[in-house]
Design a protein around this motif. Sequence first.
Motif, PDB file in Angstrom:
ATOM      1  N   ILE A 287       0.791  -1.120  -0.179  1.00 46.08           N
ATOM      2  CA  ILE A 287      -0.144   0.378  -0.107  1.00 46.08           C
ATOM      3  C   ILE A 287       0.831   0.702   0.111  1.00 46.08           C
ATOM      4  N   PRO A 288       1.279   1.850  -1.193  1.00 41.62           N
ATOM      5  CA  PRO A 288       1.793   2.998  -1.139  1.00 41.62           C
ATOM      6  C   PRO A 288       1.206   4.333  -0.257  1.00 41.62           C
ATOM      7  N   SER A 289       2.238   5.104   0.090  1.00 38.81           N
ATOM      8  CA  SER A 289       1.717   6.324   1.375  1.00 38.81           C
ATOM      9  C   SER A 289       1.462   7.469   0.110  1.00 38.81           C
TER      10      SER A 289
ATOM     11  N   GLU B  41       6.104   1.136  11.429  1.00 44.73           N
ATOM     12  CA  GLU B  41       6.460   2.942  11.869  1.00 44.73           C
ATOM     13  C   GLU B  41       5.349   2.758  11.614  1.00 44.73           C
ATOM     14  N   ALA B  42       3.919   2.154  11.457  1.00 49.83           N
ATOM     15  CA  ALA B  42       2.405   3.441  11.615  1.00 49.83           C
ATOM     16  C   ALA B  42       2.192   3.843  12.599  1.00 49.83           C
TER      17      ALA B  42
ATOM     18  N   ILE C  92      -3.477  -8.612   9.474  1.00 53.81           N
ATOM     19  CA  ILE C  92      -2.106  -7.467   9.371  1.00 53.81           C
ATOM     20  C   ILE C  92      -2.152  -6.016   8.874  1.00 53.81           C
ATOM     21  N   ARG C  93      -3.356  -6.108   8.015  1.00 54.15           N
ATOM     22  CA  ARG C  93      -2.885  -5.212   7.526  1.00 54.15           C
ATOM     23  C   ARG C  93      -4.844  -3.978   8.023  1.00 54.15           C
ATOM     24  N   ASP C  94      -5.554  -4.411   8.280  1.00 51.35           N
ATOM     25  CA  ASP C  94      -6.430  -4.345   9.334  1.00 51.35           C
ATOM     26  C   ASP C  94      -5.451  -4.032  10.201  1.00 51.35           C
ATOM     27  N   GLN C  95      -5.274  -4.333  11.062  1.00 50.37           N
ATOM     28  CA  GLN C  95      -4.667  -3.970  12.470  1.00 50.37           C
ATOM     29  C   GLN C  95      -4.250  -3.073  12.524  1.00 50.37           C
ATOM     30  N   VAL C  96      -2.670  -2.746  11.301  1.00 53.49           N
ATOM     31  CA  VAL C  96      -2.875  -1.516  11.018  1.00 53.49           C
ATOM     32  C   VAL C  96      -3.372  -0.512  10.648  1.00 53.49           C
TER      33      VAL C  96
ATOM     34  N   ALA D 295      -5.093   6.544   5.775  1.00 54.48           N
ATOM     35  CA  ALA D 295      -3.869   6.491   4.417  1.00 54.48           C
ATOM     36  C   ALA D 295      -2.584   6.267   5.451  1.00 54.48           C
ATOM     37  N   MET D 296      -1.968   5.261   5.424  1.00 54.87           N
ATOM     38  CA  MET D 296      -0.587   5.674   5.391  1.00 54.87           C
ATOM     39  C   MET D 296       1.163   6.745   4.951  1.00 54.87           C
TER      40      MET D 296
END
Length: 947
Positions: free
Chosen positions: A579-581, A739-740, A772-776, A784-785
């Motif tokens: 997932i790009p920022s 580092e989220a 993992i994505r959902d938890q982040v 938004a990342m």
Amino acid sequence: MNSSCSEQIQVLYEIALAIGEELDLQKMLGKSLRTFLRKLNCFAGGVIFFHENPSDSFIPKLIRSIPQNLETTPVYQTAEKEIPRIMTRSQKENLHKSMPLTGIAATEEYYYYFDLNPWGVLLLMKSGSPLEKTITESLPPLARKLALAIGACINNKDLYASWENLAKAQNNLGMSEARLQAILDTAPDAIISMDLDFRITSFNPAAEKLFGFMAKEVINRPFDSLLLTDYEKDTEDNIETGRRKDGSTFPFELHLGQVSLGGQPILTGFIRDATARKNWEKALARQAQDLGERVKELNCLYSISKLFNEEQTSTVQILENVARLIPTAWQHPTDTYARISYQGREYTSSNFIEPKWCLEKPLISQGKKVGLIQVCCGRNLPNSDQEPFLREEENLIQTISDLLSSFLEQIQVQDIVRRTEKRYRHLFESMGDFLVVHDLEGRIITVNPTVTKSLGYTEEEMVGKMISDFIPEAYRNLFQEKYLPAIHAHKSVSGTMLLKGKDGAKHTIEYKNSLTEQKDGTISISGVGRDVTERLKAGKKLAQARERELSIGSRIQRELLLGRLPGLLDGARLYALTIPSRGVDGDFFNFIQHSDQCFDFILGDIMGKGVAAALLGAAAKSQFERAFSHLSNKTITRNLPLIQDIVTYVNQRMVEKLMDLESFITLCYARVDLKSGVLELVDCGHTRLIHHRKGQKEADLIMGLNMPLGFSKDDEYVPIALSIRPGDTLLFYSDGVTEAENPKGEFFGEDRLADLLVQKSEKGARELVETIRDQVVSFQESEAMSDDLTCMALKIYEPDKPLICNQRVFPARLDALDEMRKFLRNTFTHTVAPGLDKEALYQLELAAHEACANVVKHAYQNQADQNFTMQAEAFPCRLVVKINHQGRVFDPTTVPPPPLDGSKDSGFGLYLIQRSVDAIEHRKDNQGSWIILTKYPTLEKVIHEGG
């Protein structure tokens, strides 16, 4: 000391202050003497012989005073009447007797005295050498004034009060002057006072520091002497150019005002160094210029992109316009020229001249160089060390080259598609169109063979029947209610009609029908139609392709950065997500599959964000593919190249560019061998690999000690090896996961990620990554990342066991290939692999047939006494055919792709094999040479099945 009148007044003023405060006569005289001696500063001591009653002829009292600083080293100064004279030794001795002075030697002394008529005598002493004549002549007037001051203080109290007031006024004046001087001395700005002729009268310390001159060096000098040019009173921004003592110049702000002091006008200038302001203005101008250059670059790229979307514009016109647009984006467009070379032609900007300096980039299409783009500079550079092109311009020509290469590749693909469509259209039209004649009620009169052949009916089965009988029931009312009324009303009608074949298949017919008068005078309806069922399907696919094409622009860089998942693995499942920022990012990954039990995985992170990081990531990904190919070709044993050699190869080719860009790449390169149960890893400063073994309550964090790519060309990379077993889970990820950050400033962290992996270890690879994505997202409370997020999970399972495994030896003859195909067909007839239909089995047979034919003709050179062994295996999710022979080794990389323009009718064997199966493997071991063909069902379904 040569005392001027003003200095004498100052002495008497201070004496008046001293004696005015004392009412006691003796203290008054002592103070006056000490003040007198201190101000004259050339006498060491003295006495006043005072007449208490002026009428007395002798001095009844002796007042003596010695300054404190002379207590250890006494020096005496004296003066006599109006004409000083030197006393003899006997006179000195007599004086000492009548005036004993403690600690004073009577030798080498000079005594001077004055009449303080009528109040007494003043005696001053000096040692060492007599006074100069100019000094002694100034002393009698001072003495007389001293006498007058003493008498006035004694006889006149009003005069005393006047002296007191004068003293206070002088004191106040001194304090004001001190305060003013303190302001001048401590003011941060330079302050210069001038007369009306602009001559400098004062120069404060800040001015001394700013100009480098001492005040005494510039007093009475004209103000213009401090300027580079003559002073102009009405400059627009009050900026002048100053000149320092060392000759250097600097800008300053000048604010000049006029005041009146004691009736005399003076000019006061406040000066502030404007160097910082000028530098800021220059920096702002540079930033504005840089911004303008970037805007030009964006306008150029936008205009080029618009050219690519103009459907009516030819390739030649587009290349001509691109060459014309390129110079507009450069720093000096009038001295910049562009040239594009493509297919033997050159396209240049206007007034092109042969360049002195040139930037050039190749145009690449389908992996081959097809042209060249050049940007040239024709201007003369004032400095031989000056570069003709900016770094941003070097990046811009690369971007233009990439855009143009992509466009030309698309044009070539479209040209191939057009030629293919043209051949198929000719083939289709040569088969003929539908021809149907029916009466006004819709009853069929005649049909041509194309109709009967397409629909599967005989002519007898169709003639005399209503057309509506061949239309699906759901659409028959349209024929009666719309088609027939329209043909009667308009005499001619066109459209599409859905017909049902004998086998129940539906055919979409594109028709044009019109009223026709037959020979017998009856009116009928003749129609010409074409079965466009396949064309509509192709049109739908084309529409989908065009829709995908519209999204290519936004996805192109992601396609460059993210590799495709490997094919079906025997004993493992994996899933990767990024997932790009910022739409594009610096994270990249790639897979290189060697077999169904061995593959390489590369995960890298470029320092930085945006387009620059994405381009570096794409370059790095490409370099790893080239490195693997290059080192594989160099390996004589045809074993896989070592992963540390691959990383070293890439670093050596990118390190200089990375240093120039002040960037680096953190990376992990892993090779997974499911057959041996070993994972090799070269970790280059990347996030730590998380390895969880089945049944363990904690996961292991694996980290290497290698430096990131781009630090040194001489870096050596050391791999580490891990054992992997069924039930293990391995997680690769970028720092965008750990580092989220949540609104409290807390990081997701490695520990939280490792704990999550342990808790969810029973999930499949895809479900684990999505968890993992959902938890982040939940942790940081935002979709938004803040940084690029990349994550890949690998689950290890027990290898699949074949459901069917048959083996047979065949003679190496072409006439044995039919028997070989029967063997495969009989083996796989009842296979349970999902998604494998008859067409898929036919493709596998075709690939095996071509592979065995190559063995007979090329490996054995048609030697009829040789054999080859075929092994057919059916797994739950794939079919595998293994061909073993003892002939010559075949290298598929040496076979060029065949031409598809019809110029050759042979050499298509390897091409057919590659397009008929999903995976081909050529290898050699102690049993001989192997050709392994694998056919999968729907690939995406199997890859993510259960993980």
